[in-house]
Write a protein that holds these residues in place. Sequence first.
Motif, PDB file in Angstrom:
ATOM      1  N   MET A   1       0.809  -1.123   0.043  1.00 13.62           N
ATOM      2  CA  MET A   1       0.006  -0.066  -0.102  1.00 13.62           C
ATOM      3  C   MET A   1       0.836   1.217   0.136  1.00 13.62           C
ATOM      4  N   LEU A   2       1.959   1.274   0.747  1.00 13.34           N
ATOM      5  CA  LEU A   2       2.884   2.290   0.753  1.00 13.34           C
ATOM      6  C   LEU A   2       3.473   2.506  -0.557  1.00 13.34           C
ATOM      7  N   GLU A   3       3.777   1.581  -1.023  1.00 14.53           N
ATOM      8  CA  GLU A   3       4.487   1.662  -2.661  1.00 14.53           C
ATOM      9  C   GLU A   3       3.392   2.126  -3.452  1.00 14.53           C
ATOM     10  N   ILE A   4       1.900   2.002  -3.507  1.00 10.88           N
ATOM     11  CA  ILE A   4       0.896   2.588  -4.220  1.00 10.88           C
ATOM     12  C   ILE A   4       0.915   4.102  -3.957  1.00 10.88           C
ATOM     13  N   GLY A   5       0.650   4.528  -2.586  1.00 14.30           N
ATOM     14  CA  GLY A   5       0.819   5.687  -2.301  1.00 14.30           C
ATOM     15  C   GLY A   5       1.784   6.514  -2.693  1.00 14.30           C
ATOM     16  N   ARG A   6       2.959   5.897  -2.622  1.00 15.59           N
ATOM     17  CA  ARG A   6       4.195   6.734  -3.079  1.00 15.59           C
ATOM     18  C   ARG A   6       4.030   7.005  -4.511  1.00 15.59           C
ATOM     19  N   LYS A   7       3.767   6.006  -5.381  1.00 16.26           N
ATOM     20  CA  LYS A   7       3.513   6.235  -6.833  1.00 16.26           C
ATOM     21  C   LYS A   7       2.633   7.231  -7.196  1.00 16.26           C
ATOM     22  N   MET A   8       1.493   7.172  -6.490  1.00 15.31           N
ATOM     23  CA  MET A   8       0.210   8.100  -6.616  1.00 15.31           C
ATOM     24  C   MET A   8       0.673   9.552  -6.465  1.00 15.31           C
ATOM     25  N   ALA A   9       1.460   9.845  -5.282  1.00 14.12           N
ATOM     26  CA  ALA A   9       1.991  11.183  -5.063  1.00 14.12           C
ATOM     27  C   ALA A   9       3.064  11.484  -6.014  1.00 14.12           C
ATOM     28  N   GLU A  27      -0.524   0.879  18.743  1.00 11.92           N
ATOM     29  CA  GLU A  27      -0.938  -0.701  19.299  1.00 11.92           C
ATOM     30  C   GLU A  27      -2.056  -1.193  18.607  1.00 11.92           C
ATOM     31  N   ASN A  28      -1.628  -2.657  18.212  1.00 14.74           N
ATOM     32  CA  ASN A  28      -2.568  -3.379  17.571  1.00 14.74           C
ATOM     33  C   ASN A  28      -2.876  -2.884  15.963  1.00 14.74           C
ATOM     34  N   GLU A  29      -2.163  -1.943  15.583  1.00 17.23           N
ATOM     35  CA  GLU A  29      -2.319  -1.376  14.300  1.00 17.23           C
ATOM     36  C   GLU A  29      -2.095  -2.792  13.298  1.00 17.23           C
ATOM     37  N   VAL A  30      -2.905  -2.762  12.276  1.00 19.01           N
ATOM     38  CA  VAL A  30      -2.820  -3.686  11.271  1.00 19.01           C
ATOM     39  C   VAL A  30      -1.535  -3.355  10.271  1.00 19.01           C
ATOM     40  N   TRP A  31      -0.488  -4.223  10.038  1.00 20.72           N
ATOM     41  CA  TRP A  31       0.378  -3.880   9.210  1.00 20.72           C
ATOM     42  C   TRP A  31       0.710  -4.851   8.027  1.00 20.72           C
ATOM     43  N   ASP A  32      -0.119  -5.759   7.961  1.00 20.49           N
ATOM     44  CA  ASP A  32      -0.032  -6.718   6.779  1.00 20.49           C
ATOM     45  C   ASP A  32      -0.931  -6.300   5.894  1.00 20.49           C
ATOM     46  N   TYR A  33      -0.729  -5.490   4.835  1.00 25.54           N
ATOM     47  CA  TYR A  33      -1.540  -5.024   3.907  1.00 25.54           C
ATOM     48  C   TYR A  33      -0.884  -5.682   2.485  1.00 25.54           C
ATOM     49  N   ALA A  34      -1.915  -6.043   1.520  1.00 27.05           N
ATOM     50  CA  ALA A  34      -1.396  -6.521   0.266  1.00 27.05           C
ATOM     51  C   ALA A  34      -2.350  -6.217  -0.513  1.00 27.05           C
ATOM     52  N   VAL A  35      -1.856  -5.978  -1.850  1.00 26.04           N
ATOM     53  CA  VAL A  35      -2.880  -5.773  -3.131  1.00 26.04           C
ATOM     54  C   VAL A  35      -2.779  -6.864  -4.030  1.00 26.04           C
ATOM     55  N   ASP A  36      -3.647  -7.814  -4.012  1.00 27.67           N
ATOM     56  CA  ASP A  36      -3.424  -8.993  -4.613  1.00 27.67           C
ATOM     57  C   ASP A  36      -4.901  -9.851  -4.942  1.00 27.67           C
TER      58      ASP A  36
END
Length: 66
Positions: A1-9, A27-36
Amino acid sequence: MLEIGRKMAEMAGRPDLLQVGLIPYRENEVWDYAVDATKLTEATGWAPQTVLAQGLKETLEKEKNS
């Protein structure tokens, strides 16, 4: 998601838009995001018809024209 955000910016000419790390991590923030779409394709037979870079470009163009 970070890669997509950076590309859009970058594509929008606004690399300053993302300020990752500006807010402390929670705390308890979800870090496992994927675009697939693999699981969706397997379950439904649907598959994306537009490659990501083109879809991002079209999204930015549409937003600029609205």
